[in-house]
Design a protein around this motif. Structure first.
Motif, PDB file in Angstrom:
ATOM      1  N   SER A   1       0.832  -1.216   0.000  1.00  0.00           N
ATOM      2  CA  SER A   1       0.000   0.000   0.000  1.00  0.00           C
ATOM      3  C   SER A   1       0.862   1.260   0.000  1.00  0.00           C
ATOM      4  O   SER A   1       0.397   2.341  -0.360  1.00  0.00           O
ATOM      5  N   LYS A   2       2.127   1.105   0.425  1.00  0.00           N
ATOM      6  CA  LYS A   2       3.065   2.235   0.403  1.00  0.00           C
ATOM      7  C   LYS A   2       3.891   2.240  -0.886  1.00  0.00           C
ATOM      8  O   LYS A   2       4.853   3.007  -0.999  1.00  0.00           O
ATOM      9  N   GLY A   3       3.568   1.335  -1.807  1.00  0.00           N
ATOM     10  CA  GLY A   3       4.225   1.348  -3.110  1.00  0.00           C
ATOM     11  C   GLY A   3       5.421   0.423  -3.235  1.00  0.00           C
ATOM     12  O   GLY A   3       6.094   0.408  -4.264  1.00  0.00           O
ATOM     13  N   HIS A   4       5.704  -0.336  -2.180  1.00  0.00           N
ATOM     14  CA  HIS A   4       6.846  -1.246  -2.234  1.00  0.00           C
ATOM     15  C   HIS A   4       6.421  -2.612  -2.781  1.00  0.00           C
ATOM     16  O   HIS A   4       5.230  -2.916  -2.882  1.00  0.00           O
ATOM     17  N   THR A   5       7.426  -3.420  -3.098  1.00  0.00           N
ATOM     18  CA  THR A   5       7.196  -4.799  -3.532  1.00  0.00           C
ATOM     19  C   THR A   5       7.752  -5.717  -2.450  1.00  0.00           C
ATOM     20  O   THR A   5       8.812  -5.428  -1.888  1.00  0.00           O
ATOM     21  N   ALA A   6       7.030  -6.797  -2.141  1.00  0.00           N
ATOM     22  CA  ALA A   6       7.509  -7.688  -1.081  1.00  0.00           C
ATOM     23  C   ALA A   6       7.223  -9.141  -1.421  1.00  0.00           C
ATOM     24  O   ALA A   6       6.169  -9.476  -1.974  1.00  0.00           O
ATOM     25  N   PHE A   7       8.181  -9.990  -1.072  1.00  0.00           N
ATOM     26  CA  PHE A   7       8.056 -11.437  -1.234  1.00  0.00           C
ATOM     27  C   PHE A   7       8.277 -12.104   0.120  1.00  0.00           C
ATOM     28  O   PHE A   7       9.103 -11.639   0.905  1.00  0.00           O
ATOM     29  N   ALA A   8       7.565 -13.193   0.336  1.00  0.00           N
ATOM     30  CA  ALA A   8       7.734 -13.923   1.602  1.00  0.00           C
ATOM     31  C   ALA A   8       7.702 -15.421   1.331  1.00  0.00           C
ATOM     32  O   ALA A   8       6.694 -16.090   1.562  1.00  0.00           O
ATOM     33  N   PRO A   9       8.814 -15.953   0.847  1.00  0.00           N
ATOM     34  CA  PRO A   9       8.866 -17.394   0.566  1.00  0.00           C
ATOM     35  C   PRO A   9       8.762 -18.211   1.852  1.00  0.00           C
ATOM     36  O   PRO A   9       9.116 -17.727   2.927  1.00  0.00           O
ATOM     37  N   THR A  10       8.260 -19.427   1.717  1.00  0.00           N
ATOM     38  CA  THR A  10       8.305 -20.372   2.839  1.00  0.00           C
ATOM     39  C   THR A  10       9.561 -21.225   2.688  1.00  0.00           C
ATOM     40  O   THR A  10       9.808 -21.811   1.620  1.00  0.00           O
ATOM     41  N   LEU A  11      10.359 -21.266   3.759  1.00  0.00           N
ATOM     42  CA  LEU A  11      11.626 -21.996   3.718  1.00  0.00           C
ATOM     43  C   LEU A  11      11.389 -23.504   3.688  1.00  0.00           C
ATOM     44  O   LEU A  11      10.383 -23.995   4.230  1.00  0.00           O
ATOM     45  N   ALA A  12      12.319 -24.235   3.095  1.00  0.00           N
ATOM     46  CA  ALA A  12      12.241 -25.706   3.095  1.00  0.00           C
ATOM     47  C   ALA A  12      12.163 -26.224   4.534  1.00  0.00           C
ATOM     48  O   ALA A  12      12.808 -25.682   5.438  1.00  0.00           O
ATOM     49  N   GLY A  13      11.342 -27.246   4.727  1.00  0.00           N
ATOM     50  CA  GLY A  13      11.200 -27.846   6.055  1.00  0.00           C
ATOM     51  C   GLY A  13      10.195 -27.128   6.926  1.00  0.00           C
ATOM     52  O   GLY A  13       9.975 -27.517   8.075  1.00  0.00           O
ATOM     53  N   HIS A  14       9.578 -26.088   6.411  1.00  0.00           N
ATOM     54  CA  HIS A  14       8.640 -25.281   7.191  1.00  0.00           C
ATOM     55  C   HIS A  14       7.230 -25.372   6.606  1.00  0.00           C
ATOM     56  O   HIS A  14       7.048 -25.502   5.401  1.00  0.00           O
ATOM     57  N   GLY A  15       6.262 -25.316   7.481  1.00  0.00           N
ATOM     58  CA  GLY A  15       4.867 -25.446   7.066  1.00  0.00           C
ATOM     59  C   GLY A  15       4.326 -26.818   7.414  1.00  0.00           C
ATOM     60  O   GLY A  15       5.075 -27.720   7.847  1.00  0.00           O
ATOM     61  N   LYS A  16       3.051 -26.989   7.250  1.00  0.00           N
ATOM     62  CA  LYS A  16       2.380 -28.243   7.609  1.00  0.00           C
ATOM     63  C   LYS A  16       2.471 -29.244   6.451  1.00  0.00           C
ATOM     64  O   LYS A  16       2.328 -28.874   5.290  1.00  0.00           O
ATOM     65  N   GLY A  17       2.722 -30.503   6.809  1.00  0.00           N
ATOM     66  CA  GLY A  17       2.665 -31.575   5.818  1.00  0.00           C
ATOM     67  C   GLY A  17       3.817 -31.596   4.840  1.00  0.00           C
ATOM     68  O   GLY A  17       3.694 -32.150   3.743  1.00  0.00           O
ATOM     69  N   VAL A  18       4.935 -30.969   5.201  1.00  0.00           N
ATOM     70  CA  VAL A  18       6.099 -31.006   4.302  1.00  0.00           C
ATOM     71  C   VAL A  18       7.190 -31.869   4.916  1.00  0.00           C
ATOM     72  O   VAL A  18       7.146 -32.190   6.114  1.00  0.00           O
ATOM     73  N   ASP A  19       8.176 -32.225   4.103  1.00  0.00           N
ATOM     74  CA  ASP A  19       9.312 -33.021   4.570  1.00  0.00           C
ATOM     75  C   ASP A  19      10.092 -32.228   5.623  1.00  0.00           C
ATOM     76  O   ASP A  19      10.533 -31.100   5.357  1.00  0.00           O
ATOM     77  N   LYS A  20      10.235 -32.808   6.788  1.00  0.00           N
ATOM     78  CA  LYS A  20      10.938 -32.105   7.875  1.00  0.00           C
ATOM     79  C   LYS A  20      12.403 -32.554   7.997  1.00  0.00           C
ATOM     80  O   LYS A  20      13.121 -32.046   8.863  1.00  0.00           O
ATOM     81  N   ALA A  21      12.825 -33.499   7.167  1.00  0.00           N
ATOM     82  CA  ALA A  21      14.215 -33.985   7.237  1.00  0.00           C
ATOM     83  C   ALA A  21      15.111 -33.067   6.408  1.00  0.00           C
ATOM     84  O   ALA A  21      15.599 -33.432   5.334  1.00  0.00           O
TER      85      ALA A  21
ATOM     86  N   SER B   1       8.249 -37.817  16.593  1.00  0.00           N
ATOM     87  CA  SER B   1       8.565 -38.957  15.726  1.00  0.00           C
ATOM     88  C   SER B   1       9.443 -38.530  14.556  1.00  0.00           C
ATOM     89  O   SER B   1       9.925 -39.362  13.795  1.00  0.00           O
ATOM     90  N   ASP B   2       9.629 -37.239  14.373  1.00  0.00           N
ATOM     91  CA  ASP B   2      10.328 -36.770  13.163  1.00  0.00           C
ATOM     92  C   ASP B   2      11.399 -35.730  13.443  1.00  0.00           C
ATOM     93  O   ASP B   2      11.710 -34.899  12.588  1.00  0.00           O
ATOM     94  N   ASN B   3      11.947 -35.788  14.663  1.00  0.00           N
ATOM     95  CA  ASN B   3      13.080 -34.914  14.986  1.00  0.00           C
ATOM     96  C   ASN B   3      12.707 -33.420  14.880  1.00  0.00           C
ATOM     97  O   ASN B   3      13.489 -32.605  14.407  1.00  0.00           O
ATOM     98  N   THR B   4      11.519 -33.089  15.362  1.00  0.00           N
ATOM     99  CA  THR B   4      11.051 -31.700  15.319  1.00  0.00           C
ATOM    100  C   THR B   4      10.579 -31.273  16.708  1.00  0.00           C
ATOM    101  O   THR B   4      10.409 -32.095  17.608  1.00  0.00           O
ATOM    102  N   ALA B   5      10.366 -29.974  16.863  1.00  0.00           N
ATOM    103  CA  ALA B   5       9.827 -29.440  18.126  1.00  0.00           C
ATOM    104  C   ALA B   5       8.889 -28.280  17.796  1.00  0.00           C
ATOM    105  O   ALA B   5       9.196 -27.446  16.935  1.00  0.00           O
ATOM    106  N   LEU B   6       7.772 -28.229  18.513  1.00  0.00           N
ATOM    107  CA  LEU B   6       6.843 -27.103  18.398  1.00  0.00           C
ATOM    108  C   LEU B   6       6.862 -26.341  19.720  1.00  0.00           C
ATOM    109  O   LEU B   6       6.851 -26.953  20.794  1.00  0.00           O
ATOM    110  N   ILE B   7       6.895 -25.037  19.639  1.00  0.00           N
ATOM    111  CA  ILE B   7       6.892 -24.216  20.850  1.00  0.00           C
ATOM    112  C   ILE B   7       5.602 -24.500  21.633  1.00  0.00           C
ATOM    113  O   ILE B   7       4.518 -24.445  21.073  1.00  0.00           O
TER     114      ILE B   7
END
Lengths: 241, 241, 241
Positions: free
Chosen positions: C26-46, C128-134
């Protein structure tokens, strides 16, 4: 809507919270501000810390309050910590507002910088009833630094001497440190009553709470006088689930 | 209404305070902002710290000012501390705004982090007149971090090299530390000119004042350029009785 | 107008930035916000830390972005530091927002307080998959302390477990510490995700950047949810030349 029990610090009484309570009530909350034993003008000052805590406990039990947010200012951090040991099940959340969170076995005096300890010892010696009143220059510069001189004077007139045992009775806080009551810490960012830095309120006192909710606002140690509306709003934020 | 004497820091002159003075005057106050000896463009830079202090003293005596609030920014903390030793009875209050409060016997250089000391030593070596000018990248990122690039550039053009003796002359401050003049410290919370933390302004410098009034506001080391109205209002708050 | 690449922290995804991006645009800028590998639901966490960084690099190269401001939140401080080593010439400025700036050779875990290290180790063991949730209580009190309970709950539902290697892979950062890319640090003043004090974000992490631009604002570690407009405005301030 929440119920708040607001516990004043040294030299103050429950009346110090009047403008804060007005704001809390205007937002639909209920608030109580008892005056602790040994506090106020013309009362018996030969009071121990345990008696002081008991007067808060009696007030809360007498009104049969439960599920309330218990807020302690300054010295009253020691009072709400001890009261929480007595009836943890009544308390929904503890809110420490620029309050002492003493280490187990310490008295309040152990948590203050040496120049304060020395000052209060000398004031008590010079008193006839084992009390000390904060000198006006310290009140004006380090406690109510964000108020004008007129407010500094008019509020100073409301203060009364503090029984020395509030500062020197050692406190067993083992049970307090085992309690799982949710806790918040409100830090006013210009509070210099405990000088900022090595001896400051935050994070020195706050971090002792373990997991706690940090809430900050601009203002001095006496924002209950200089910005009672802003303080009330932060108490609401600190006290919600 | 108060009278303020505003003393600029390194590389600045009295003209740096123009917008602050406008605000102070619009509120009914009187303000003076002398340029210290050795400061400004095209002036003699072979000046000692004592001569610099003397130029402030001469200005105040010349105008026969008394009962004023003496404000020092940054380097000028050392100047107002020495001036206070000379005529404490003229000063109603000292206000240190992100200013040095050197330990007795130290020079300003002793109070800055090693990487600054090294930088200024090298800049002085490379100069023809024993002076140093803050490099633009440091000015832009660490001094005027809350301004935009245009303001960073236009204000940088107003700066002039600082005589090195301002940083290296050792200062006897025994009398200053015995004075009972009321004192305030204004801390801009984004001031990173002295890097926040171990070498920061507050509470490292402020706490040396003993009993003092803490006043804070958002902003950088150069709020006299980025927010002169806000700064003027805080100078009023810091300077009142 | 600028181009921003916004890199999320642990447990988050690119979608966490939605409201921030709306403001930037809205201020005229361009922005991208990729999701990093291993992040998000239902993706490979290894996923290793290096693979995670590579996913950011691939996104930026794939879009052929240059001259952008690279913003990293929290854990992503480690990701943008490594990405900067790979294509420093593409980056106009690095912005660390309450982000880790690890010492060369450290992993993120080395930079967190012992009680967090212990907690995450145990959560990973129980997974079960070497992960931790806060855990939610920490999220509510220490991460999103300035939000209400409803926002704390709705945002918690968006989180997903973090691959443990993000915390434990040791990072060679020698090249990063030699880069001359301009750097900013945004510090939210109520951010208690790293407990304020000895283990806090600022100035512990920020000071490692050397010369950097400090930008502060009120708010918690999760101001991208609690105050996305305010955060976007500070990202603009931190990212400008």
């Amino acid at each position: 809507m929440s119920t708040f029990v607001l516990v004043h610090g040294s030299w103050h009484t429950g009346a110090s919270w009047t403008a804060v309570i007005a704001r809390l009530e205007s937002k639909g909350h209920t608030a109580f501000a008892p005056t602790l034993a040994g506090h106020g003008k013309g009362v018996d000052k030969a009071i121990s810390h345990a008696q002081c805590v008991q007067s808060l406990v009696d007030f809360i039990v007498g009104k049969n309050l439960t599920g309330f947010v218990l807020v302690g200012h300054s010295f009253a951090g020691t009072v709400i910590a001890k009261a929480a040991e007595i009836f943890p099940e009544r308390i929904r959340r503890l809110v420490f507002w620029n309050a002492f969170v003493p280490l187990d076995g310490n008295c309040l005096d152990d948590e203050t910088p040496p120049h304060y300890r020395e000052l209060f010892k000398n004031l008590v010696k010079a008193s006839s009833d084992n009390t000390a009143l904060i000198p006006f220059p310290i009140w004006r510069e380090a406690f109510i630094n964000d108020g004008d001189l007129e407010l500094a004077c008019s509020t100073y007139e409301q203060l009364s001497p503090e029984p020395y045992r509030m500062f020197t009775d050692k406190l067993d806080l083992k049970r307090f440190y085992s309690l799982e009551i949710p806790k918040s810490y409100i830090n006013c960012t210009e509070d210099n009553a405990l000088p900022q830095g090595e001896w400051g309120w935050h994070p020195r006192m706050s971090s002792r709470l373990g997991l706690y909710r940090l809430v900050q606002m601009p203002g001095s140690h006496e924002t209950l006088f200089t910005n009672p509306i802003g303080l009330a709003d932060k108490i609401i934020e600190a006290g919600r689930d």
